[in-house]
Design a protein around this motif. Structure first.
Motif: not given
Length: 413
Positions: A295-309
């Motif tokens: 009931d709280g899915r994010p409509g914009t998605g959550t895909l992201t990245g991390y590098r070097g802090g």
């Protein structure tokens, strides 16, 4: 190419992010990296599993997505040698306190002393063999075995069969590759990505299996357009970057995606978790991750990245972590079908407090009687507070799936 294929190659292919270099700890912090209080709480859970299983001859602790073995190194050190758990006060990390969940005690030591009275007619029952003599630590990771890993930690590239004990997956499911879809006038269609740039284009309609998953677990009608869902709980508690207070997806500099409600199709994660639970004969499977509910899915998605802090755009070229939040209720349902037993789903804040990591400030009176102990306790409380902060790591989900044991033994109280 589809996001699932791009993630798989970028994370686990030759030279991929998780199989090369010095490891993910150089790029972001999980609960394992944030504080020794996390390992202390996990050791208490290991002891609970051991007791629930009746102190088996071999108790397995299997860490799936083990990084470079940080959690099992900490557990190995805490268990000590010759059956004597290492008191946390010896390392100065957490002041010792008799009976505290943060101060591990062996199962034998935790048993009450016999009450005074006449000797029994039969022989006294023997105490269980100390945990340190029975525990088997296994790390599961695609990367090569680290050179300095203690010899008592086994290193595998797949989950072993026939586990009796605890299977723990700390921020593993969020890196299981998945496909991404966008909702159009004609229904859900896959998003394709250029691995070199991260630019996205709209592809074919989703296949029947993914369409069924979306209809049940991520219907467009319940996806929040602001990405937070109706409460925001658990959804925005993203992986903190190393050395940074960053907790939410920024998206700064990301390629402009096609417009429309996005969905991250979690069917591959359901399958991965179901397979992991299926490898457990008896004991507890624990997944710790950030995620969201239907009931709280994010409509914009959550895909992201991390590098070097730092948080960076999710370009699947192998140079950064590519991660997306977990549909934890879908994963839980998949594990329940395999285990045939109810699961427990709570926040990390609630789970860790039940295991003794409450982040509470030590009494000021300790500063007068034991100044050094007060400083250690204050530092430990600060570290535990980070683990239980509901806006950060404390907002992660703990999914506990018992197999062949009483579920009540592991529920947060």
């Amino acid at each position: 190419m589809p996001w699932r294929a791009a993630m798989d190659r970028a994370l686990y292919g030759p030279g991929g992010f998780f199989v090369s270099g010095s490891g993910p700890a150089d790029h972001f912090r999980t609960s394992v990296h944030a504080s020794p209080a996390f390992a202390a709480a996990l050791l208490r859970l290991v002891e609970q599993v051991d007791a629930a299983l009746g102190h088996p001859a071999v108790l397995s602790v299997v860490d799936v997505g083990a990084g470079r073995g940080e959690l099992l190194r900490a557990l190995s050190a805490a268990l000590g040698v010759a059956g004597e758990p290492a008191r946390s006060g010896r390392s100065g990390l957490i002041p010792p306190r008799t009976g505290s969940p943060a101060t591990p005690t062996s199962p034998a030591a935790a048993r009450p002393s016999p009450s005074p009275g006449p000797p029994s007619a039969g022989p006294a029952p023997s105490a269980p063999v100390p945990l340190a003599h029975r525990v088997r630590l296994t790390a599961v990771e695609k990367a090569p075995r680290p050179a300095a890993l203690p010899a008592d930690i086994e290193w595998l590239d797949g989950i072993p069969d026939g586990i009796t004990g605890l299977l723990v997956a700390t921020e593993w499911l969020d890196n299981v590759p998945l496909d991404v879809a966008v909702h159009t006038a004609g229904g859900w269609r896959y998003l394709l990505v250029d691995p070199a740039t991260g630019a996205e284009t709209v592809g074919d309609p989703v296949d029947p299996a993914d369409a069924d998953w979306l209809a049940r677990w991520w219907p467009a009608s319940v996806a929040g357009a602001d990405g937070t869902g109706p409460t925001g709980s658990g959804c925005r508690a993203a992986r903190p970057a190393a050395g940074s207070g960053l907790t939410a997806r920024s998206g700064s500099g990301a390629p402009e995606p096609p417009t429309g409600i996005r969905a991250e199709i979690g069917r591959t994660r359901d399958d991965a978790w179901a397979a992991a639970v299926g490898n457990l004969d008896r004991g507890l499977a624990l997944a710790v991750d950030y995620g969201h509910l239907r009931d709280g899915r994010p409509g914009t998605g959550t895909l992201t990245g991390y590098r070097g802090g730092r948080q960076v755009p999710p370009v699947p070229d192998g140079s950064c972590d590519v991660t997306a939040h977990v549909a934890v209720d879908s994963v839980a349902s998949a594990g329940e079908r395999v285990a045939g037993c109810a699961y427990d789903l709570v926040s990390q804040r609630e789970a860790l407090r039940a295991l003794g990591a409450d982040g509470g400030r030590p009494p000021l009176s300790l500063a007068a009687t034991d100044p050094a102990g007060y400083v250690r306790a204050l530092a430990a409380a600060s570290a535990a507070a980070e683990l239980t902060d509901p806006a950060g790591l404390g907002g992660h989900w703990w999914l506990r799936q018992p197999v062949g044991v009483d579920p009540e033994r592991f529920m947060a109280r």
